[in-house]
Scaffold this active site. Structure first.
Site, PDB file in Angstrom:
ATOM      1  N   MET A   1       0.845  -1.202   0.000  1.00  0.00           N
ATOM      2  CA  MET A   1       0.000   0.000   0.000  1.00  0.00           C
ATOM      3  C   MET A   1       0.874   1.243   0.000  1.00  0.00           C
ATOM      4  SD  MET A   1      -3.085  -1.188   2.589  1.00  0.00           S
ATOM      5  CE  MET A   1      -2.047  -2.111   3.732  1.00  0.00           C
ATOM      6  N   MET A   2       0.710   2.053  -1.040  1.00  0.00           N
ATOM      7  CA  MET A   2       1.530   3.249  -1.198  1.00  0.00           C
ATOM      8  C   MET A   2       1.362   4.183  -0.002  1.00  0.00           C
ATOM      9  SD  MET A   2       3.316   2.953  -3.893  1.00  0.00           S
ATOM     10  CE  MET A   2       3.902   4.635  -4.078  1.00  0.00           C
TER      11      MET A   2
ATOM     12  N   CYS B   1      -2.019  -1.468 -10.276  1.00  0.00           N
ATOM     13  CA  CYS B   1      -2.239  -0.091  -9.806  1.00  0.00           C
ATOM     14  C   CYS B   1      -2.847   0.752 -10.924  1.00  0.00           C
ATOM     15  CB  CYS B   1      -0.917   0.517  -9.343  1.00  0.00           C
ATOM     16  SG  CYS B   1      -1.098   2.194  -8.696  1.00  0.00           S
TER      17      CYS B   1
ATOM     18  N   LYS C   1       1.101  -9.432  -9.175  1.00  0.00           N
ATOM     19  CA  LYS C   1      -0.174  -8.987  -8.585  1.00  0.00           C
ATOM     20  C   LYS C   1      -0.944  -8.256  -9.671  1.00  0.00           C
ATOM     21  CE  LYS C   1      -2.133  -6.806  -4.456  1.00  0.00           C
ATOM     22  NZ  LYS C   1      -3.117  -5.865  -5.000  1.00  0.00           N
TER      23      LYS C   1
ATOM     24  N   HIS D   1      -6.252  -9.216  -7.334  1.00  0.00           N
ATOM     25  CA  HIS D   1      -7.203  -8.242  -6.800  1.00  0.00           C
ATOM     26  C   HIS D   1      -8.469  -8.410  -7.630  1.00  0.00           C
ATOM     27  CE1 HIS D   1      -8.040  -3.866  -5.331  1.00  0.00           C
ATOM     28  NE2 HIS D   1      -9.149  -4.586  -5.443  1.00  0.00           N
TER      29      HIS D   1
ATOM     30  N   ASN E   1      -7.279 -11.020  -3.221  1.00  0.00           N
ATOM     31  CA  ASN E   1      -7.163  -9.710  -2.578  1.00  0.00           C
ATOM     32  C   ASN E   1      -8.341  -8.847  -3.027  1.00  0.00           C
ATOM     33  OD1 ASN E   1      -5.461  -6.756  -3.462  1.00  0.00           O
ATOM     34  ND2 ASN E   1      -5.828  -7.318  -1.338  1.00  0.00           N
ATOM     35  N   GLY E   2      -8.705  -7.899  -2.174  1.00  0.00           N
ATOM     36  CA  GLY E   2      -9.750  -6.956  -2.536  1.00  0.00           C
ATOM     37  C   GLY E   2     -10.987  -7.080  -1.671  1.00  0.00           C
ATOM     38  N   GLY E   3     -11.261  -6.042  -0.881  1.00  0.00           N
ATOM     39  CA  GLY E   3     -12.514  -5.984  -0.145  1.00  0.00           C
ATOM     40  C   GLY E   3     -12.658  -6.927   1.023  1.00  0.00           C
TER      41      GLY E   3
ATOM     42  N   GLY F   1      -5.758  -5.712   2.771  1.00  0.00           N
ATOM     43  CA  GLY F   1      -5.208  -4.397   2.501  1.00  0.00           C
ATOM     44  C   GLY F   1      -5.597  -3.406   3.579  1.00  0.00           C
TER      45      GLY F   1
END
Length: 342
Positions: free
Chosen positions: A19-20, A101, A145, A177, A217-219, A239
């Site tokens: 995570m940026m 991204c 990813k 994701h 990944n995701g949610g 995340g």
């Protein structure tokens, strides 16, 4: 074409997403205390920055973080191969290529999610990265990813063809994701929530290609959701839930790997030696405490905890004593509440 090393299954089960502006070394050390078995990821770093930039800062790595992956951005195979080798020699346990991204910056630079349109280029990059790591004394996997697709393209066959192309280049591990990336009309923040989730695509990928390692990944917001994914894929990557409610990581680690559930205060105080070492090196306390703010998320006293840290961490001379005062504020709040209830 040589295949990348596989990752031990236990190391895949639980991970924290790159995570940026968040998953720096201070954040990762904190997450390692919370979850001794989780696989951790750096923020995305562009291959050009790794090759030509301040490596001591960009590749900062504490020995306690392992296993930890370096996520690279970029689209030039030779440059990515060079950066992958630099990262592996710096001690990272995995090199992950970002193909998900959706920000304007990555679109302009032809990397991130736009690479979903260029499976041949991604395959070339992955192959070059694997070759660059082949002679190292320890295996360092190259992983990808990605998203499910771009914009309004909702064809599973296109997604699967992308995976197959990259897998033919030697990649064995994919973090999916489970949304499309909408490159037109949505901000990066909206891209994390607006495109619909389709976990079933990741499940189908694993079912049809059992030799691949698939992490979803995701949610994923709760322990129950994360656990349910393990019935279908090899791992769950958290995340923002892990960042905003880091105690969730600890609960999952204990539930999935065993051990004793510790209190939030016990876990936080285990971080003290590292914090004091960072302070001695000249790191300002605010660079650490910003990652701690969610520890008491949803708990009585959580707001007081955040307030003490937020108001005091930026002040000159702020030290561990501020963290203890924040902990005390949670205790005082709980005591008052209990007294009122009585």
């Amino acid at each position: 074409m040589p295949a990348s090393a596989a990752i031990a299954m236990d190391d895949l089960r639980l991970s924290v997403a790159p995570m940026m502006d968040w998953t720096d070394t201070h954040c990762r050390v904190f997450h390692r205390i919370l979850a001794p078995h989780a696989r951790l990821y750096t923020e995305m770093v562009h291959a050009n920055a790794v090759t030509h930039g301040d490596r001591a800062k960009l590749l900062a790595l504490d020995p306690v973080e392992h296993p930890v992956a370096l996520q690279l951005g970029g689209s030039e195979p030779a440059l990515l191969a060079q950066a992958a080798r630099i990262g592996a020699l710096a001690g990272f346990d995995e090199i992950n290529l970002n193909c998900g991204c959706p920000s304007d910056r990555v679109q302009a630079g032809r990397f991130g999610a736009c690479l979903m349109r260029e499976p041949a280029l991604v395959a070339d990059a992955v192959g070059a990265m694997i070759a660059a790591l082949a002679d190292l004394p320890r295996p360092v996997p190259v992983t990808v990813k990605c998203r499910l697709g771009l914009d309004d393209d909702e064809r599973y066959e296109v997604f699967a063809a992308f995976i197959d192309h990259v897998a033919e280049a030697g990649c064995r591990t994919f973090v999916v994701h489970a949304r499309n990336a909408w490159l037109k009309g949505l901000s990066p923040k909206e891209n994390r929530t607006v495109p619909p989730l389709r976990y079933d695509w990741a499940y189908r990928l694993k079912r049809e290609r059992p030799r691949l390692q698939v992490v979803v990944n995701g949610g994923i917001a709760t322990a129950e959701e994360a656990t349910a994914h393990l019935q279908h894929v090899d791992g769950a990557m958290l995340g923002r839930a892990a960042y905003h409610d880091p105690y969730l990581l600890h609960r999952l680690d204990v539930a999935w790997f065993g051990g004793t559930l510790q209190t939030r205060a016990e876990l936080l105080r285990a971080l003290r030696p590292r914090v004091e070492a960072w302070l001695a090196q000249g790191v300002a306390l605010k660079h650490v405490t910003r990652h701690l703010l969610g520890l008491f998320n949803g708990e009585r006293g959580g707001r007081a905890f955040r307030q003490v840290l937020s108001e005091g961490a930026h002040k000159p001379g702020a030290d561990w004593g501020l963290v203890e005062r924040a902990l005390a504020a949670t205790g005082a709040f709980a005591t008052v509440g209990a007294a009122s209830a009585a």
